[in-house]
Design a protein around this motif. Structure first.
Motif, PDB file in Angstrom:
ATOM      1  N   LEU A 169      -9.593  -1.249  11.006  1.00 38.47           N
ATOM      2  CA  LEU A 169      -9.224  -1.015   9.755  1.00 38.47           C
ATOM      3  C   LEU A 169     -10.681  -0.705   9.046  1.00 38.47           C
ATOM      4  CD1 LEU A 169      -6.439  -3.383   8.854  1.00 38.47           C
ATOM      5  CD2 LEU A 169      -6.102  -1.044   9.319  1.00 38.47           C
ATOM      6  N   GLN A 170     -11.570  -1.501   9.161  1.00 38.81           N
ATOM      7  CA  GLN A 170     -12.940  -1.287   8.532  1.00 38.81           C
ATOM      8  C   GLN A 170     -13.527  -0.141   9.157  1.00 38.81           C
ATOM      9  OE1 GLN A 170     -15.175  -5.122   7.995  1.00 38.81           O
ATOM     10  NE2 GLN A 170     -14.811  -4.412   6.096  1.00 38.81           N
ATOM     11  N   GLY A 171     -13.362   0.385  10.407  1.00 42.70           N
ATOM     12  CA  GLY A 171     -13.957   1.352  11.082  1.00 42.70           C
ATOM     13  C   GLY A 171     -13.176   2.508  10.172  1.00 42.70           C
ATOM     14  N   TRP A 172     -12.213   2.463   9.762  1.00 42.90           N
ATOM     15  CA  TRP A 172     -11.596   3.512   8.903  1.00 42.90           C
ATOM     16  C   TRP A 172     -11.846   3.672   7.584  1.00 42.90           C
ATOM     17  CZ3 TRP A 172      -6.148   2.427  11.848  1.00 42.90           C
ATOM     18  CH2 TRP A 172      -6.315   2.885  13.016  1.00 42.90           C
ATOM     19  N   GLY A 173     -12.735   2.617   7.355  1.00 43.04           N
ATOM     20  CA  GLY A 173     -13.289   2.617   5.623  1.00 43.04           C
ATOM     21  C   GLY A 173     -12.454   1.609   4.733  1.00 43.04           C
ATOM     22  N   LEU A 174     -11.755   0.988   5.067  1.00 43.74           N
ATOM     23  CA  LEU A 174     -11.185  -0.034   4.298  1.00 43.74           C
ATOM     24  C   LEU A 174     -12.229  -1.169   4.199  1.00 43.74           C
ATOM     25  CD1 LEU A 174      -8.535   1.436   5.629  1.00 43.74           C
ATOM     26  CD2 LEU A 174      -7.168  -0.395   4.869  1.00 43.74           C
ATOM     27  N   SER A 175     -11.966  -1.788   2.858  1.00 44.74           N
ATOM     28  CA  SER A 175     -12.690  -2.882   2.779  1.00 44.74           C
ATOM     29  C   SER A 175     -11.858  -4.118   3.296  1.00 44.74           C
ATOM     30  CB  SER A 175     -12.893  -3.288   1.316  1.00 44.74           C
ATOM     31  OG  SER A 175     -11.495  -3.756   0.694  1.00 44.74           O
ATOM     32  N   LEU A 176     -12.544  -5.439   3.414  1.00 47.19           N
ATOM     33  CA  LEU A 176     -11.979  -6.709   3.812  1.00 47.19           C
ATOM     34  C   LEU A 176     -10.670  -7.075   3.169  1.00 47.19           C
ATOM     35  CD1 LEU A 176     -14.914  -8.633   4.392  1.00 47.19           C
ATOM     36  CD2 LEU A 176     -13.408  -7.890   6.247  1.00 47.19           C
ATOM     37  N   LYS A 204      -0.761   3.587   0.101  1.00 45.41           N
ATOM     38  CA  LYS A 204      -0.870   2.092   0.310  1.00 45.41           C
ATOM     39  C   LYS A 204      -1.792   1.517  -0.438  1.00 45.41           C
ATOM     40  CE  LYS A 204       3.329   1.704   2.310  1.00 45.41           C
ATOM     41  NZ  LYS A 204       4.374   0.969   1.910  1.00 45.41           N
ATOM     42  N   VAL A 205      -3.060   2.246  -0.356  1.00 49.63           N
ATOM     43  CA  VAL A 205      -4.354   1.628  -0.626  1.00 49.63           C
ATOM     44  C   VAL A 205      -4.765   2.408  -2.001  1.00 49.63           C
ATOM     45  CG1 VAL A 205      -6.594   1.215   0.140  1.00 49.63           C
ATOM     46  CG2 VAL A 205      -4.742   1.103   1.744  1.00 49.63           C
ATOM     47  N   ARG A 206      -5.092   1.635  -2.908  1.00 52.06           N
ATOM     48  CA  ARG A 206      -5.560   2.272  -4.182  1.00 52.06           C
ATOM     49  C   ARG A 206      -7.046   2.768  -3.978  1.00 52.06           C
ATOM     50  NH1 ARG A 206      -6.304  -1.037 -10.059  1.00 52.06           N
ATOM     51  NH2 ARG A 206      -6.719   0.679 -11.067  1.00 52.06           N
ATOM     52  N   GLY A 207      -7.385   3.875  -4.363  1.00 51.53           N
ATOM     53  CA  GLY A 207      -8.501   4.556  -4.413  1.00 51.53           C
ATOM     54  C   GLY A 207      -8.663   5.130  -3.066  1.00 51.53           C
ATOM     55  N   PHE A 208      -7.837   5.237  -2.148  1.00 53.53           N
ATOM     56  CA  PHE A 208      -7.963   5.823  -0.831  1.00 53.53           C
ATOM     57  C   PHE A 208      -7.276   7.375  -0.934  1.00 53.53           C
ATOM     58  CE2 PHE A 208      -8.565   5.984   3.262  1.00 53.53           C
ATOM     59  CZ  PHE A 208      -9.336   4.955   3.904  1.00 53.53           C
ATOM     60  N   GLY A 209      -8.014   8.459  -1.131  1.00 49.97           N
ATOM     61  CA  GLY A 209      -7.568   9.452  -1.330  1.00 49.97           C
ATOM     62  C   GLY A 209      -7.299  10.523  -0.376  1.00 49.97           C
ATOM     63  N   PHE A 210      -6.722  11.864  -0.405  1.00 51.11           N
ATOM     64  CA  PHE A 210      -6.463  12.566   0.546  1.00 51.11           C
ATOM     65  C   PHE A 210      -7.597  12.965   1.522  1.00 51.11           C
ATOM     66  CE2 PHE A 210      -6.064  16.928   2.260  1.00 51.11           C
ATOM     67  CZ  PHE A 210      -5.085  16.914   2.673  1.00 51.11           C
ATOM     68  N   ALA A 232       1.204  14.948   2.018  1.00 51.87           N
ATOM     69  CA  ALA A 232       0.123  14.261   1.195  1.00 51.87           C
ATOM     70  C   ALA A 232      -0.813  15.014   0.381  1.00 51.87           C
ATOM     71  CB  ALA A 232      -0.816  13.490   2.405  1.00 51.87           C
ATOM     72  N   ALA A 233      -0.921  16.224   0.762  1.00 48.85           N
ATOM     73  CA  ALA A 233      -1.655  17.201  -0.188  1.00 48.85           C
ATOM     74  C   ALA A 233      -1.154  17.474  -1.332  1.00 48.85           C
ATOM     75  CB  ALA A 233      -1.725  18.617   0.611  1.00 48.85           C
ATOM     76  N   VAL A 234       0.188  17.613  -1.514  1.00 48.29           N
ATOM     77  CA  VAL A 234       1.081  18.096  -2.535  1.00 48.29           C
ATOM     78  C   VAL A 234       0.925  16.630  -3.605  1.00 48.29           C
ATOM     79  CG1 VAL A 234       3.306  18.172  -3.721  1.00 48.29           C
ATOM     80  CG2 VAL A 234       2.702  19.414  -1.786  1.00 48.29           C
ATOM     81  N   ARG A 239      -1.661  14.202  -8.373  1.00 48.06           N
ATOM     82  CA  ARG A 239      -2.387  13.069  -8.665  1.00 48.06           C
ATOM     83  C   ARG A 239      -3.590  13.209  -9.289  1.00 48.06           C
ATOM     84  NH1 ARG A 239       0.526   8.979  -9.803  1.00 48.06           N
ATOM     85  NH2 ARG A 239       2.228   8.401  -8.382  1.00 48.06           N
ATOM     86  N   GLU A 240      -4.572  14.262  -8.501  1.00 48.15           N
ATOM     87  CA  GLU A 240      -5.911  14.670  -9.150  1.00 48.15           C
ATOM     88  C   GLU A 240      -5.652  15.213 -10.482  1.00 48.15           C
ATOM     89  OE1 GLU A 240      -9.209  14.434  -7.819  1.00 48.15           O
ATOM     90  OE2 GLU A 240      -8.219  12.651  -7.012  1.00 48.15           O
TER      91      GLU A 240
END
Length: 785
Positions: A169-176, A204-210, A232-234, A239-240
């Motif tokens: 998960l952290q390898g994909w950029g999620l924080s702890l 599912k994750v706030r701040g995790f964009g397209f 997801a793009a739509v 959202r943007e």
């Protein structure tokens, strides 16, 4: 510690490798050297001991953390005759350094500074001990209960116990913390869920964009023409658009923006042979609309919550406008008597507002006007008149005054002499249960005033109007020349344009007087004209500087001069910047001002953040740390309704203040002291901040505290200071705009100075890009009626 590669030796293993030779190795990050957020390219320094270091470069799917260990694969390359590693693949590892283990332990809820005690007691095996035998931890470490230890053990196990899942998960950029929440929600199969559809992270994750999901998808070899990516793009485009302030996007524009976001060749198709062209995207939109996942109205595509918010706000306002009212006799005579008694001379528009707003009960009204036109002065007359009218008819009169932010509420409370609070606090917001006051439980009031109404977004407006009883008189005060809301919608502008609400716009400046240079320049800004030195009044200046270095020097000299010659304090002087990053951003400005005016660096201090600044004309950068120190000017950055307040005795002791609870976003104060507090067997640093109403202590909540010698213009809206210095540089061109410039400029009560590049200042005044928003609240009144 700052590691300079020029003063370090390369490790022997790297020196012996040839260029283009492939490397697989575990590395530990020391610091960030460079980062391009748009491309993901970054450069880091890695260390192996105190004498050897080397660089990593590459396009990284996530930001690497200092003192954290990673497994990297890449090739040896040469840069300026020095070997470094160009990374092709990177993965998070179980922490191996003491710093990394401490970081992981402190991510567990409530563990905090006791992490040091645990590491000292159990060494490198502390993570395994805590996961496998929490009862032993409770027995052997004083101050830790079995319940606490078991909770920490549970959190570690949720991460996977052996940290393999956490590593992914952290390898994909999620924080702890993000990883913990996601594992708790989706279970131990979370990695498989993400691998089957990386775009689930955007939901599912706030701040995790397209874009971040896209990087993961590419790394996993995901089908970039898949249906899930299009969906997801739509969502991403809509959202943007809402983050840009738009309530809707036109259908054709939406299709174009989705296609651009997908970045697919014209005839790209998925495994089932479906072509991803505008026709396919259009068909997908139709499915969304049929399932009520999107709303379509005359070619406009809305997110459902925004569409419903517009309808509900319009319906609530119409209910107020159509509710039976009670006429108040002889409003004109009462106003004349009031003016005579108080010795007041009012402008024509002020008289018009006072009469229009007090002739009857109920209804909705808007008091509009530029800075200094006397809106609050006029409001005070209106509220005094209403109180008299209700009293003459033997009726109680309850008025609530709200503002969108805590700082704006304090300004309004001082100006009116009446209690004022934020909308969230006024409606009794609870994070778990929502708003206590709503359409089923309306506010027990006869009049509601909203100050700084230009800051109100459409979703919050829905909650506010839902709680207003139909008999209530509603008065909005605002300035349409200021920045609109951060959230979607253009509520004040739309209400004025609707034509169904009485509007009085004050047009004679009152605040600073006829000879004010601040007002003269503010008027020029509204007209799109250049601002000028106001030498005659001595309260408004412009200092042109060609580059960041000279701007910074001039800024510090200007602050010193204001303190020495004008008698201002650092609390009186507010530096405003368009944004946080860059040489003219708040990070660098706060650090420079602290270095120049707070000489307590040798005292106890606590880290706030790290940032990168340019140190040479060739673009060389260094990473700096901004610390919290005694005497620093700080700002609270989130609504925290359970925060405790304290009073300070003459003996210097802090005691609970039971009359105060909670603190709102935007509250500014000064660090009174930083002290070490005993927590069981260990000590932790506590930052004590002195606010206007008392003291607040920060230990675990330092992420809600920031420096504010300098702040962004957006953060300043609704506030005022005796002296304001605005920094305007071309590096922030994408943020420069007339409304931003006007908003920042009019925060000054007595003195304002603009420092920056002349072309940037002219560009800001002449640009009106923030004025145009897609919103349709004004049209909803026709639908609702």
């Amino acid at each position: 510690m700052s590691w300079k590669l020029s003063k370090q030796r390369l490790p022997e293993w790297l020196s012996e490798l040839q260029e283009q030779q492939y490397v697989k190795r575990q590395v530990t990050i020391a610091e960030l050297l460079y980062e391009n957020e748009d491309t993901g390219f970054a450069a880091y320094v890695c260390i192996e001991d105190k004498r050897t270091s080397f660089r990593l470069t590459g396009v990284f799917p996530f930001a690497l953390k200092p003192d954290q260990s990673y497994w990297i694969e890449g090739k040896v390359v040469s840069y300026k005759d020095t070997k470094q590693i160009a990374v092709e693949h990177i993965q998070f590892n179980r922490p191996v350094t003491a710093e990394g283990i401490i970081m992981l332990l402190q991510s567990l809820d409530g563990l905090d500074k006791r992490a040091y005690t645990l590491l000292e007691h159990y060494g490198d095996s502390v993570l395994e001990q805590l996961a496998e035998d929490p009862q032993r931890i409770a027995r052997e470490i004083s101050g830790i209960s079995v319940k606490q230890a078991e909770e920490w053990s549970k959190q570690l196990k949720l991460m996977g116990g052996n940290f393999d899942l956490l590593a992914k998960l952290q390898g994909w950029g999620l924080s702890l913390n993000q990883s913990k929440k996601l594992i708790a929600e989706l279970g131990q199969q979370v990695d498989a869920i993400i691998e089957s559809n990386p775009y689930v992270l955007a939901k599912k994750v706030r701040g995790f964009g397209f874009r971040r999901c896209d990087r993961i998808a590419q790394e996993l070899g995901f089908d970039m023409s898949s249906r899930s990516r299009m969906i997801a793009a739509v969502r991403y485009v809509l959202r943007e658009a809402s983050y840009e302030g738009h309530s809707f996007v036109m259908r054709d524009e939406l299709i174009g923006r989705v296609k651009q976001t997908l970045d697919l060749p014209p005839n790209e198709q998925d495994a089932e042979g479906i072509r991803f062209d505008p026709t396919t995207i259009n068909a997908l939109l139709e499915q969304f609309i049929e399932k009520d996942k999107l709303k379509l109205d005359e070619g406009r595509v809305y997110l459902p919550e925004i569409y419903v918010a517009e309808l509900k706000v319009a319906a609530s306002i119409l209910r107020i406008l159509l509710h039976p009212t009670m006429d108040f006799p002889d409003a004109a005579g009462r106003l004349e008597a009031y003016m005579k008694e108080k010795g007041l001379q009012l402008e024509q528009k002020q008289i018009e507002a006072a009469l229009t707003f007090t002739e009857q009960s109920g209804g909705m009204y808007i008091l509009n006007g530029s800075a200094g036109c006397g809106k609050t002065f006029t409001l005070n007359i209106i509220l005094d008149m209403l109180e008299q009218q209700y009293k003459s008819m033997n009726l109680p009169f309850q008025v609530n005054i709200y503002a969108p932010t805590g700082k704006a509420a304090k300004v309004a409370a001082k100006a009116t002499g009446r209690p004022c609070t934020t909308i969230h606090r006024g409606l009794k917001y609870n994070p778990q249960q929502g708003f206590e006051y709503n359409e089923k439980v309306p506010l027990p009031i006869d009049c509601l005033v909203l100050d700084e109404s230009s800051m109100l977004d459409i979703v919050l407006a829905k909650h506010l109007f839902s709680a207003i009883p139909p008999h209530c008189k509603v008065i909005f005060m605002g300035d349409t020349k200021q920045l609109p809301s951060v959230g979607a919608g253009n509520v004040l502008h739309d209400l004025i344009q609707s034509g169904v609400i009485p509007v009085v716009t004050l047009d004679v400046v009152k605040r600073q007087g006829k000879d004010s240079g601040i007002v003269a320049n503010a008027t020029r800004i509204i007209q799109g004209k250049s601002i000028e030195h106001q030498a005659a009044t001595g309260d408004a200046f412009v200092i042109a500087q060609p580059d960041a270095s000279r701007m910074q020097t001039t800024l510090l000299r200007s602050i010193a001069r204001l303190i020495e010659t004008k008698g201002y304090t650092l609390e009186d002087i507010q530096v405003l910047c368009p944004q946080r990053k860059g040489e003219a951003g708040t990070y660098v400005m706060n650090w420079l001002i602290q270095q120049a005016f707070n000489n307590r660096a040798e005292e106890l201090k606590v880290e706030n953040c790290k940032f990168t600044r340019i140190i040479n004309e060739d673009g060389t950068t260094e990473t700096q740390t901004l610390y919290f120190m005694r005497g620093d000017k700080v700002i609270h950055t989130a609504n925290q309704y359970a925060m405790k307040w304290y009073s300070k005795t003459e003996a210097g002791e802090y005691i609970d203040n039971p009359d105060m609870l909670g603190i709102t976003n935007g509250e500014c104060g000064i660090i009174e002291e930083i002290m070490m507090v005993q927590r069981g067997e260990t000590e932790e640093a506590v930052v004590v901040v002195r606010y206007e109403d008392g003291y607040v202590m920060y230990a675990d909540g330092l992420d809600e505290l920031d420096h504010c010698y300098a702040m962004t213009v957006h953060k300043s809206q609704g506030s005022q200071w005796p002296a304001v210095i605005m920094v305007v540089m071309q590096e922030h061109a994408h943020m420069l705009d007339n409304s931003i410039f006007y908003t920042g400029y009019t925060r000054a009560k007595q003195f304002v100075c603009v420092i920056g590049q002349e072309r940037a200042i002219q560009y800001a005044i002449g640009s009106f890009k923030h004025a145009a928003r897609n919103s349709s609240l004004n049209e909803k009144f026709i639908v609702s009626s």
